[in-house]
Design an enzyme around this catalytic site. Structure first.
Site, PDB file in Angstrom:
ATOM      1  N   ASP A 188      79.893  13.314  66.939  1.00 48.35           N
ATOM      2  CA  ASP A 188      79.070  14.496  67.123  1.00 48.35           C
ATOM      3  C   ASP A 188      79.230  14.886  68.588  1.00 48.35           C
ATOM      4  O   ASP A 188      79.517  14.040  69.450  1.00 48.35           O
ATOM      5  CB  ASP A 188      77.611  14.206  66.772  1.00 48.35           C
ATOM      6  CG  ASP A 188      76.840  15.468  66.410  1.00 48.35           C
ATOM      7  OD1 ASP A 188      77.289  16.567  66.784  1.00 48.35           O
ATOM      8  OD2 ASP A 188      75.785  15.350  65.766  1.00 48.35           O
ATOM      9  N   TRP A 189      79.056  16.154  68.884  1.00 45.55           N
ATOM     10  CA  TRP A 189      79.393  16.675  70.208  1.00 45.55           C
ATOM     11  C   TRP A 189      78.502  16.018  71.279  1.00 45.55           C
ATOM     12  O   TRP A 189      77.291  16.219  71.313  1.00 45.55           O
ATOM     13  CB  TRP A 189      79.241  18.178  70.220  1.00 45.55           C
ATOM     14  CG  TRP A 189      80.480  18.946  69.865  1.00 45.55           C
ATOM     15  CD1 TRP A 189      80.995  20.009  70.552  1.00 45.55           C
ATOM     16  CD2 TRP A 189      81.373  18.739  68.761  1.00 45.55           C
ATOM     17  NE1 TRP A 189      82.148  20.465  69.945  1.00 45.55           N
ATOM     18  CE2 TRP A 189      82.406  19.701  68.845  1.00 45.55           C
ATOM     19  CE3 TRP A 189      81.423  17.811  67.712  1.00 45.55           C
ATOM     20  CZ2 TRP A 189      83.456  19.776  67.929  1.00 45.55           C
ATOM     21  CZ3 TRP A 189      82.466  17.889  66.791  1.00 45.55           C
ATOM     22  CH2 TRP A 189      83.467  18.858  66.913  1.00 45.55           C
TER      23      TRP A 189
END
Length: 747
Positions: A229-230
């Site tokens: 996930d970013w």
């Protein structure tokens, strides 16, 4: 492009740098070896692609496109074909926009109705979530665009989601929180998974070897690559060693120096790094090979599809007296700001840039009168708006109130504080229902809400967050141009305090304990026989359906066999409609705690009036199994199981019993501390101890006359808790007999 040949030519520095992105949306190119950069974008109910070059912060405006119903709505369709149509449409659009991977679907379980991102997730039930997700992934990837299932795993809240730890036992993890991902991996063959920000039992998902390698690669045999996930990265080298492949976002500072240093110091194997790079190179190759440079997109056709899908997803919750569908020509009042400005999607990374959302008021035109009723940006009641709404309702034959959760209540990054609608909306509904007994409430939102006015409103239609065409679809449903066919993918409790996670959401100091275990959603409410507003699987129609002739092809099976189940579904109504046949399995008696019933299969069928269709299901071992920590596998306990067909978890129409024999025996070591009760639950122990109980060795149990009423039950209960070693103390066996008995039981 040969990934293995390219890997052999890469330097250590190139390999390390390749494991992070070029910018916010793209992988790195390796120009000297002919490796291009490919793009990924947010989804999955639309395409959020930034215009021009993706900036490093990901904040540039995204292109104007079509917003489809969100996952909360889509799951309520109970229709794999809905997911396939969506996946195909988005796949074609991604090809036209040169997007290689669309981030989604979101598969996290709806543990609490307060999760701010619930609108992006399918269900409280892992089987339904997995089936819907797999159908979507197959269709999207059938168009040559990779899917990225997220957020792997147990990322079920927004509060401290980037740093918190989800703590749960092995059985709960395996039965509730992993099966949807497993289905999308095994059945959907997803090309990628996105690891979550959070930790599981203290180990961050981005560096969790159990999750990323032992389960995903070794147990599930997946070749999917894993992207963070970013901003989820913690320790780059540890992540690669655990099975992480790509860090996002990237940028000029993402050089991979940590990885290079770890390899040179010997704390990271270059073989582990090579595996990560090879998975990424293979992904890029697949994207290049499946690229369709001549792809185009017809967004008008997409808008028509969005309207159709919204109609498939809406759930008719209540319809007393057949108030719906509305008759053409009746005086109808549309009340509420959402009739004019519909809430059709949630806020955050999945937000789609839509040029125009069709409202119900626009779609209905001159057929209705309108009163705003409330300010959607406030909780406070506006007396003038309320008065106008009541007057309009009094003059109408039917009043339709458009209500729901405002944007500020549901968003990525923050959980809801309560389960209520805004106060001004509740007051409006109560006032209008008092003024007009023919009141319909249309609900917008991504999660359940409390319904204090439910008894006073004869009809309720839930459209969830139905995409940009939700207004037009709502009018279609209200007037019967489309027959409602959605069923709830989550339970709607009466109040927040009834939810099983209530005392443990969102946790304390970054730790959330899943103390409710496997009893999530209907598994909890049905086990407690607790009243709810609307149960899992519930949904009404303008048609009526009957079920008959439930058959099974085998009534005695082993857990290695497949059971084929069939049932006839008939439309006994006067209009065409779609029924959702739901198959649940109930374990009649178990040595461990199990839910009353669990959804194991479902099928949606379209039926003309009077039409009958035979629906068939295939049940394998997993339909009867629970996760057994003692053998770290799904385990079937021999005994009677009931196969049930219903229209919800509490509306069971037909049932049949079968006998299932488990073919695996649990490991069981007997010691002096093992109790009689424990032995009686084990086949060999039951045989030996059963003989002892029938003999005089335990005859003291019968000597209860002098101990008062109920003493026999007391002695039997005590006997179940007696440890084997105590039999020596009671003088029933010798020490040597005890040793021989234990040796025999452990043989």
């Amino acid at each position: 492009m040969d990934p293995k040949a390219i890997l052999s030519q890469m330097t250590l520095e190139e390999k390390a740098a390749f494991c992070s992105g070029r910018d916010f949306w793209r992988t790195k190119a390796i120009d000297r070896l002919g490796v291009p950069s490919v793009m990924m974008c947010d989804g999955p109910h639309g395409l959020r692609k930034q215009e021009g070059e993706g900036d490093h912060l990901g904040i540039n405006k995204s292109i104007e496109t079509v917003c489809y119903p969100t996952a909360a709505a889509l799951a309520s369709s109970f229709d794999r074909d809905v997911m396939r149509q969506l996946g195909e449409a988005l796949g074609r659009e991604c090809q036209a926009e040169d997007v290689a991977m669309l981030l989604g679907p979101g598969l996290n379980i709806k543990r609490s109705p307060l999760c701010g991102r619930n609108f992006e997730y399918f269900s409280e039930d892992p089987h339904l979530a997995g089936e819907m997700g797999a159908a979507y992934v197959q269709a999207l990837q059938g168009e040559g665009v990779a899917a990225c299932a997220k957020h792997f795993a147990c990322n079920d809240q927004e509060t401290l989601r980037m740093s918190g730890s989800s703590n749960l036992d092995e059985r709960t993890l395996r039965e509730i929180y992993l099966p949807a991902f497993e289905g999308v991996v095994k059945k959907g063959k997803t090309r990628s998974l996105m690891c979550a920000y959070n930790a599981i039992n203290g180990e961050f998902c981005a560096e969790n070897k159990l999750l990323l390698t032992d389960i995903l690669r070794d147990e599930w045999s997946s070749d999917a690559f894993v992207v963070t996930d970013w901003g989820a990265i913690k320790d780059r080298a540890k992540g690669v060693a655990a099975g992480l492949d790509l860090e996002m976002p990237g940028g000029p500072n993402a050089t991979g120096e940590e990885i290079v240093e770890a390899v040179r110091e010997g704390t990271l194997s270059e073989a582990d790094l090579d595996r990560a790079v090879l998975r990424l190179l293979t992904f890029v190759k697949d994207c290049v090979d499946q690229r369709r440079s001549d792809a185009t997109i017809d967004r008008d056709a997409c808008r028509r599809l969005a309207r159709k899908l919204a109609g498939e997803c809406a759930v008719l919750m209540k319809n007393e007296g057949g108030l719906l569908p509305l008759q053409e020509g009746r005086t109808v009042a549309f009340i509420g700001e959402f009739a004019e400005k519909p809430r059709f999607q949630g806020a955050g990374s999945s937000h789609i840039n839509v040029p125009h959302a069709v409202s119900a008021l626009e779609s209905a035109g001159d057929a209705v009168v309108y009163a705003r009723g409330y300010d959607a940006h406030s909780d406070a009641t506006d007396a003038a708006l309320l008065k106008e709404a009541v007057e309009v309702a009094k003059r109408a034959e039917v009043a339709v109130i458009f209500a729901g959760l405002p944007d500020a209540f549901e968003t990525e990054g923050a959980d809801r504080e309560h389960m209520r609608l805004p106060d001004n909306q509740n007051e409006l509904i109560a006032a209008v229902a008092a003024a007009n007994p023919h009141t319909v409430v249309v609900l917008h939102g991504g999660s359940p809400v409390e319904l204090p006015w439910l008894e006073r409103t004869p009809a309720v239609l839930c459209v969830y967050l139905g995409g940009e065409q939700v207004g037009a679809a709502t009018v279609d449903l209200l007037y019967g141009r489309v027959n409602p066919s959605g069923h709830l993918a989550e339970t709607w409790p009466i109040r927040l305090q009834d939810n099983p996670s209530y005392l443990n959401f969102p946790g304390e100091e970054g730790v959330v304990t899943y103390a409710e275990g496997i009893f999530v959603g209907y598994r909890y409410y049905d086990k407690k026989d607790m009243p709810v507003n609307f149960c899992f699987g519930h949904g009404l129609s303008y048609a009526r359906f009957e079920y008959a002739d439930l058959t099974v092809d085998k009534e005695n099976v082993t857990d290695q066999e497949t059971v084929t189940v069939s049932v006839d579904v008939k439309n006994t109504g006067s209009v065409a409609g779609k029924a959702v046949a739901q198959l649940y399995v109930r374990d009649v008696e178990s040595a461990v705690r199990r839910p009353v019933r669990e959804l194991r299969a479902f099928e949606k069928v379209a039926l003309e009036p009077g039409e009958i269709q035979t629906v068939r299901f295939a049940l394998d071992k997993r339909a009867f199994a629970y996760w057994e920590p003692r053998c770290h596998d799904f385990f079937v306990e021999s005994g009677e199981f009931v196969i049930e067909i219903g229209e919800s978890s509490r509306d069971i129409r037909l049932s049949r019993s079968i006998q299932v024999k488990g073919t695996v025996e649990l490991p069981f070591t007997v010691t002096e501390n093992t109790t009689i009760g424990q032995l009686l639950k084990h086949p060999r122990g039951k045989e030996i101890i059963g003989r002892m109980i029938q003999s005089s060795a335990m005859s003291h149990v019968d000597q209860t006359d002098s101990m008062g009423e109920g003493s026999e039950r007391m002695m039997q209960g005590m006997m179940m808790g007696i440890q084997l070693g105590a039999l020596v103390s009671y003088g029933r066996i010798t020490r040597q007999q005890l040793k021989d008995l234990i040796a025999s039981l452990n043989a």
